[in-house]
Write an enzyme that holds these catalytic residues in place. Structure first.
Site, PDB file in Angstrom:
ATOM      1  N   HIS A 197       0.821  -1.217   0.000  1.00 29.99           N
ATOM      2  CA  HIS A 197       0.000   0.000   0.000  1.00 29.99           C
ATOM      3  C   HIS A 197       0.853   1.265   0.000  1.00 29.99           C
ATOM      4  O   HIS A 197       0.309   2.367  -0.145  1.00 29.99           O
ATOM      5  CB  HIS A 197      -0.929   0.026   1.220  1.00 29.99           C
ATOM      6  CG  HIS A 197      -1.935  -1.072   1.240  1.00 29.99           C
ATOM      7  ND1 HIS A 197      -2.775  -1.325   0.179  1.00 29.99           N
ATOM      8  CD2 HIS A 197      -2.231  -2.003   2.189  1.00 29.99           C
ATOM      9  CE1 HIS A 197      -3.549  -2.358   0.469  1.00 29.99           C
ATOM     10  NE2 HIS A 197      -3.229  -2.801   1.677  1.00 29.99           N
ATOM     11  N   ASP A 245      -2.520 -10.820  -2.379  1.00 28.82           N
ATOM     12  CA  ASP A 245      -3.087 -10.352  -1.121  1.00 28.82           C
ATOM     13  C   ASP A 245      -4.550  -9.983  -1.395  1.00 28.82           C
ATOM     14  O   ASP A 245      -4.900  -9.607  -2.516  1.00 28.82           O
ATOM     15  CB  ASP A 245      -2.308  -9.122  -0.649  1.00 28.82           C
ATOM     16  CG  ASP A 245      -2.699  -8.654   0.734  1.00 28.82           C
ATOM     17  OD1 ASP A 245      -2.024  -9.031   1.702  1.00 28.82           O
ATOM     18  OD2 ASP A 245      -3.675  -7.892   0.839  1.00 28.82           O
ATOM     19  N   HIS A 289      -6.124  -7.456  -0.512  1.00 26.29           N
ATOM     20  CA  HIS A 289      -6.256  -6.024  -0.765  1.00 26.29           C
ATOM     21  C   HIS A 289      -5.519  -5.617  -2.038  1.00 26.29           C
ATOM     22  O   HIS A 289      -4.484  -6.186  -2.373  1.00 26.29           O
ATOM     23  CB  HIS A 289      -5.702  -5.222   0.415  1.00 26.29           C
ATOM     24  CG  HIS A 289      -6.401  -5.474   1.709  1.00 26.29           C
ATOM     25  ND1 HIS A 289      -6.086  -6.544   2.525  1.00 26.29           N
ATOM     26  CD2 HIS A 289      -7.417  -4.814   2.320  1.00 26.29           C
ATOM     27  CE1 HIS A 289      -6.869  -6.529   3.596  1.00 26.29           C
ATOM     28  NE2 HIS A 289      -7.687  -5.498   3.499  1.00 26.29           N
ATOM     29  N   ASP A 343      -4.437 -12.998   3.854  1.00 25.95           N
ATOM     30  CA  ASP A 343      -5.714 -12.438   4.290  1.00 25.95           C
ATOM     31  C   ASP A 343      -6.871 -12.886   3.398  1.00 25.95           C
ATOM     32  O   ASP A 343      -8.003 -12.432   3.570  1.00 25.95           O
ATOM     33  CB  ASP A 343      -5.652 -10.909   4.368  1.00 25.95           C
ATOM     34  CG  ASP A 343      -5.032 -10.269   3.148  1.00 25.95           C
ATOM     35  OD1 ASP A 343      -4.732 -10.985   2.180  1.00 25.95           O
ATOM     36  OD2 ASP A 343      -4.846  -9.035   3.165  1.00 25.95           O
TER      37      ASP A 343
END
Length: 358
Positions: free
Chosen positions: A168, A205, A207, A285
Site C-alpha cells: 500500500h 493479497d 487487498h 488475508d
C-alpha cells in the site's frame, strides 16, 4: 522563440536524467546486496522483524509477531535449520531514497504521521526515537530483506523474504500498515544491479496493491497482475487504472472459485508478458475467517495457490521472490509454514532442513 519554447521540455528531460543518475549511484553504493554463502538457503529473516512495543502493537489486527512464528514452526518441525537463514541488512536513508521522496521520509520523523500510516493512534503520543526503534527499524530490516531476495532469486531460482510485501506504500505516501515501498525498491535495485528489464508482480493479497501500482504507472517494464477484493480497503480507483491485469474476487469467494480464477489469470499473464523476475505478494488475508480480507479460501487453498505461482515461475525458468504481506488471523503463520513445507515436498523449494526432505 523556438528556443524558448523548447526550454521547459529540455529542462524537464535534464532533471529526469539527473534524478535517474542519482538513483543509479545510490543503488550501486548500497550495501543491501551482499554475497550469501551456499551453506545458507534463500530464506530471509531477522528476529528484528517482529514488532513488540509495550503491547501497543496489539491494537492493530495484524499479527506483528507472525514472521518469527513462521520460522519457529519450520525450525521446531525440523524443516529449516536456523543457522541456514539469511539475515538482511537494514535499508538506510540513501537506500530508501531510491524510490521515496525526501519529504516523505522526513514526515516519518513525526509520530502522529507514523500512527496514521500504521493505523495505531496511541503511537502518535510516543517520542519519535521510540517509534523509530520499535516500529520503523523492523520495517527497514524487512525492506532490506525484500531487496536482497531478488539477488538471491536470480542466483538460486527463488527466494522468500519471511516479511515484506508492503504493497500500500508508494514513493510519496504510506498507509494500511505499510511504511516503506519494499516491492518498488526491490524492482529498481533489480533493474540496475541485476540487469533485469522485465518484472511481473503477482499480487494475491486480498487487498489491492495500490502502492506499487502508482509507482510503476506507465512503466512498460513492469506487468502487474492484481487479484483482490474490490469491496475492501483501499478503494484506490486511480491506482486500479494502472493494473495491467485486474482480477476482482468479491467477498465470500470460495476456495474452488478462487483457484479457478487464479489458473485463468496466470494463463493470461503468461501469454501477455515474458518476465525476467517475478515478485509474488503472497498475503494470507484471503483465508476464510480473516476479518479484513472477507474471502473464504481454506488453508489447503493457500498451499495450492502458492504452489501454482511457484510452478508458473518454474515452468518459465523465471526467478521468483516471495513476500508474505497481509494476514490478520493468528493462524496465518502456521498456514504459511505449512505451505512452504508443501512447496518443499513438491520440490519447488529446498530449505535444507534436518529432515533431509526440505
Amino acid at each position: 522563440m523556438s528556443t524558448q519554447s523548447s526550454t521547459p521540455a529540455a529542462s524537464s528531460s535534464s532533471n529526469q536524467s539527473d534524478a535517474e543518475a542519482l538513483r543509479r549511484s545510490r543503488v550501486l553504493a548500497s550495501k543491501l546486496y551482499f554475497d550469501v554463502p551456499l551453506t545458507k538457503v534463500p530464506i530471509i529473516y531477522s528476529p528484528v522483524y517482529n514488532i513488540a512495543f509495550f503491547g501497543i502493537e496489539k491494537l492493530h489486527p495484524f499479527d506483528s509477531a507472525k514472521w518469527g512464528r513462521i520460522c519457529k514452526f519450520l525450525i521446531d518441525d525440523g524443516h529449516l535449520n536456523k543457522n541456514c537463514i539469511v539475515e538482511p541488512a537494514e535499508a538506510t536513508t540513501d537506500d530508501l531514497l531510491v524510490v521515496h521522496s525526501e519529504v516523505y521520509l522526513k514526515s516519518l520523523k513525526s509520530s502522529p504521521n507514523v500512527s496514521i500510516i500504521i493505523e495505531v493512534p496511541p503511537v502518535a503520543l510516543l517520542p519519535n526515537f521510540l517509534v523509530q526503534k520499535n516500529v520503523l527499524y523492523p520495517f527497514r530490516k524487512q525492506v532490506g530483506g525484500t531487496i536482497l531476495a531478488a539477488k538471491l532469486a536470480k542466483e538460486r531460482g527463488w527466494a522468500i523474504n519471511v516479511g515484506g510485501g508492503f504493497h500500500h506504500c508508494c514513493a510519496t505516501k504510506g498507509g494500511g500498515f505499510c511504511v516503506y515501498a519494499d516491492i518498488s525498491l526491490c524492482i529498481h535495485y533489480a533493474f540496475i544491479r541485476l540487469n533485469i528489464s522485465r518484472v511481473m508482480i503477482v499480487d494475491l493479497d486480498a487487498h489491492q496493491g495500490n502502492g506499487h501500482e502508482k509507482d510503476f504507472s506507465g512503466d512498460s517494464r513492469v506487468y502487474i497482475l492484481d487479484m483482490y477484493n474490490p469491496d475492501i480497503y483501499p478503494f484506490d480507483y486511480e491506482a486500479r487504472g494502472y493494473i495491467d491485469q485486474k482480477v476482482e474476487v468479491r467477498s465470500g469467494t470460495s476456495t474452488n472459485d478462487y483457484l479457478m480464477k487464479l489458473d485463468e489469470a496466470l494463463k493470461v499473464a503468461g501469454s501477455k508478458f515474458d518476465p525476467e523476475l517475478l515478485i509474488y505478494n503472497a498475503g494470507t488475508d484471503i483465508l476464510d475467517g480473516d476479518p479484513l480480507g472477507k474471502l473464504k479460501v481454506s488453508p489447503d487453498g493457500i498451499a495450492n495457490r502458492d504452489e501454482k505461482v511457484f510452478r508458473f515461475a518454474r515452468e518459465r525458468s523465471v526467478p521468483l521472490v516471495m513476500v508474505t504481506s497481509g494476514g490478520y488471523m493468528k493462524s496465518s503463520a502456521k498456514v504459511i509454514a505449512d505451505s512452504l513445507v508443501n512447496l518443499s515436498k513438491k520440490c519447488l523449494v529446498d530449505m535444507g532442513g534436518s529432515s533431509g526432505r526440505i
